[in-house]
Design a protein around this motif. Structure first.
Motif, PDB file in Angstrom:
ATOM      1  N   LEU A  43       0.835  -1.198   0.000  1.00  0.00           N
ATOM      2  CA  LEU A  43       0.000   0.000   0.000  1.00  0.00           C
ATOM      3  C   LEU A  43       0.875   1.256   0.000  1.00  0.00           C
ATOM      4  N   GLY A  44       1.976   1.212   0.756  1.00  0.00           N
ATOM      5  CA  GLY A  44       2.887   2.343   0.792  1.00  0.00           C
ATOM      6  C   GLY A  44       3.531   2.602  -0.563  1.00  0.00           C
ATOM      7  N   TYR A  45       3.901   1.534  -1.254  1.00  0.00           N
ATOM      8  CA  TYR A  45       4.497   1.675  -2.590  1.00  0.00           C
ATOM      9  C   TYR A  45       3.508   2.333  -3.554  1.00  0.00           C
ATOM     10  N   GLU A  46       2.264   1.853  -3.545  1.00  0.00           N
ATOM     11  CA  GLU A  46       1.259   2.427  -4.435  1.00  0.00           C
ATOM     12  C   GLU A  46       0.982   3.881  -4.070  1.00  0.00           C
ATOM     13  N   LEU A  47       0.909   4.155  -2.792  1.00  0.00           N
ATOM     14  CA  LEU A  47       0.680   5.518  -2.312  1.00  0.00           C
ATOM     15  C   LEU A  47       1.799   6.455  -2.762  1.00  0.00           C
ATOM     16  N   SER A  48       3.018   5.942  -2.785  1.00  0.00           N
ATOM     17  CA  SER A  48       4.173   6.781  -3.117  1.00  0.00           C
ATOM     18  C   SER A  48       4.092   7.365  -4.524  1.00  0.00           C
ATOM     19  N   LYS A  49       3.282   6.752  -5.386  1.00  0.00           N
ATOM     20  CA  LYS A  49       3.200   7.203  -6.778  1.00  0.00           C
ATOM     21  C   LYS A  49       2.510   8.551  -6.928  1.00  0.00           C
ATOM     22  N   VAL A  50       1.751   8.983  -5.910  1.00  0.00           N
ATOM     23  CA  VAL A  50       1.023  10.253  -6.027  1.00  0.00           C
ATOM     24  C   VAL A  50       1.638  11.333  -5.139  1.00  0.00           C
ATOM     25  N   LEU A  51       2.767  11.058  -4.512  1.00  0.00           N
ATOM     26  CA  LEU A  51       3.428  12.050  -3.669  1.00  0.00           C
ATOM     27  C   LEU A  51       4.247  13.014  -4.529  1.00  0.00           C
ATOM     28  N   ASN A  52       4.836  13.991  -3.877  1.00  0.00           N
ATOM     29  CA  ASN A  52       5.620  15.017  -4.574  1.00  0.00           C
ATOM     30  C   ASN A  52       7.091  14.617  -4.639  1.00  0.00           C
ATOM     31  N   TYR A  53       7.732  14.937  -5.753  1.00  0.00           N
ATOM     32  CA  TYR A  53       9.135  14.580  -5.964  1.00  0.00           C
ATOM     33  C   TYR A  53       9.913  15.785  -6.471  1.00  0.00           C
ATOM     34  N   LYS A  54      11.215  15.746  -6.296  1.00  0.00           N
ATOM     35  CA  LYS A  54      12.115  16.780  -6.791  1.00  0.00           C
ATOM     36  C   LYS A  54      13.318  16.111  -7.446  1.00  0.00           C
ATOM     37  N   THR A  55      14.004  16.863  -8.309  1.00  0.00           N
ATOM     38  CA  THR A  55      15.213  16.354  -8.949  1.00  0.00           C
ATOM     39  C   THR A  55      16.408  16.563  -8.029  1.00  0.00           C
ATOM     40  N   SER A  56      17.121  15.484  -7.727  1.00  0.00           N
ATOM     41  CA  SER A  56      18.307  15.550  -6.875  1.00  0.00           C
ATOM     42  C   SER A  56      19.503  15.016  -7.663  1.00  0.00           C
ATOM     43  N   THR A  57      20.643  15.658  -7.458  1.00  0.00           N
ATOM     44  CA  THR A  57      21.877  15.195  -8.091  1.00  0.00           C
ATOM     45  C   THR A  57      22.627  14.308  -7.099  1.00  0.00           C
ATOM     46  N   ILE A  58      22.811  13.050  -7.478  1.00  0.00           N
ATOM     47  CA  ILE A  58      23.442  12.054  -6.614  1.00  0.00           C
ATOM     48  C   ILE A  58      24.840  11.750  -7.150  1.00  0.00           C
ATOM     49  N   LYS A  59      25.829  11.842  -6.278  1.00  0.00           N
ATOM     50  CA  LYS A  59      27.206  11.538  -6.677  1.00  0.00           C
ATOM     51  C   LYS A  59      27.445  10.036  -6.573  1.00  0.00           C
ATOM     52  N   THR A  60      27.839   9.424  -7.674  1.00  0.00           N
ATOM     53  CA  THR A  60      28.161   7.997  -7.706  1.00  0.00           C
ATOM     54  C   THR A  60      29.678   7.831  -7.818  1.00  0.00           C
ATOM     55  N   PRO A  61      30.210   6.609  -7.680  1.00  0.00           N
ATOM     56  CA  PRO A  61      31.660   6.415  -7.841  1.00  0.00           C
ATOM     57  C   PRO A  61      32.187   6.820  -9.211  1.00  0.00           C
ATOM     58  N   LEU A  62      31.275   6.890 -10.222  1.00  0.00           N
ATOM     59  CA  LEU A  62      31.731   7.173 -11.588  1.00  0.00           C
ATOM     60  C   LEU A  62      31.193   8.485 -12.152  1.00  0.00           C
ATOM     61  N   GLY A  63      30.485   9.236 -11.353  1.00  0.00           N
ATOM     62  CA  GLY A  63      29.950  10.491 -11.862  1.00  0.00           C
ATOM     63  C   GLY A  63      28.730  10.935 -11.086  1.00  0.00           C
TER      64      GLY A  63
END
Length: 219
Positions: A43-63
């Motif tokens: 239920l939480g997974y399905e609920l998460s689809k209608v929540l608000n999101y933002k673009t975040s820049t994530i640093k990985t080992p390769l970029g």
């Protein structure tokens, strides 16, 4: 109200729900609790689809990777005691959420077939402009859900409201539709047709609190 009845489509959720209803499988309280928790995750997974999101820049080992990450200030509130495993399932997915807990129970005055909802214990953070997820496994008459939300109002006006249940009765769903604002979302695993004379869901599964944690002493 936006109603999301997940049992209308075939998924593994229906297997977990079938085990919870089965009188033989119910003898294993650990499995019963785990199935509530797993349904809470779905239920939480399905609920998460209608929540608000933002673009975040994530640093990985390769970029760097641009990712869409959750941008909602969430408070999870569960109705004790049956709500504990459902709360855990939701918390598995919303691990940064704040938490609230409230007790609500049926108090029978004189007639065993009539009752009022009594709210006693309440621990809650500030709710102003936050997303509230209010969880109660059994949505029978709907009175507990309404009484709980009324008790939470002094903590602030929520921005978004999501109700989460495992099994509900159609009468309970109709009741809360008349008591919550139109933009409220209900996320539920199954909706049964009937309530009996004592306000329990039929066919339902019995008393979720007793099945999860053992029978309670009667006053």
């Amino acid at each position: 109200m936006h109603i999301h009845n997940l049992s209308e489509e075939n998924s593994i959720l229906n297997t977990f729900l079938s085990e919870m209803r089965d009188t033989e499988t119910q003898k294993d309280s650990m499995r019963f609790r785990r199935n509530i928790e797993r349904i809470g995750e779905i239920l939480g997974y399905e609920l998460s689809k209608v929540l608000n999101y933002k673009t975040s820049t994530i640093k990985t080992p390769l970029g760097n990777a641009n990712m869409m990450t959750l941008d909602d200030n969430i408070v999870l509130c569960s109705i004790l005691r049956a709500g504990v495993p459902l709360h855990n399932g939701l918390l598995n997915y919303f691990d940064d959420a704040q938490n609230a807990f409230i007790s609500a129970y049926r108090h029978h005055k004189h007639d065993p077939e009539s009752f009022e909802i009594i709210v006693e214990y309440l621990a809650c953070p500030n709710l102003e402009n936050k997303t509230l997820i209010l969880a109660d496994p059994m949505l029978a008459t709907g009175q507990s859900m309404v009484a709980t939300f009324e008790a939470l109002k002094p903590f602030g006006k929520v921005r978004n409201l999501h109700l989460v249940s495992v099994i509900g009765a159609q009468a309970g769903v109709d009741y809360i539709k008349n008591h919550f604002r139109e933009d409220t979302h209900l996320w539920i695993a199954a909706i049964d047709d009937n309530l009996n004379d004592k306000g329990y869901i039929v066919p339902g599964l019995g008393d979720a609190g007793d099945l999860a944690f053992g029978e309670k002493l009667q006053n």
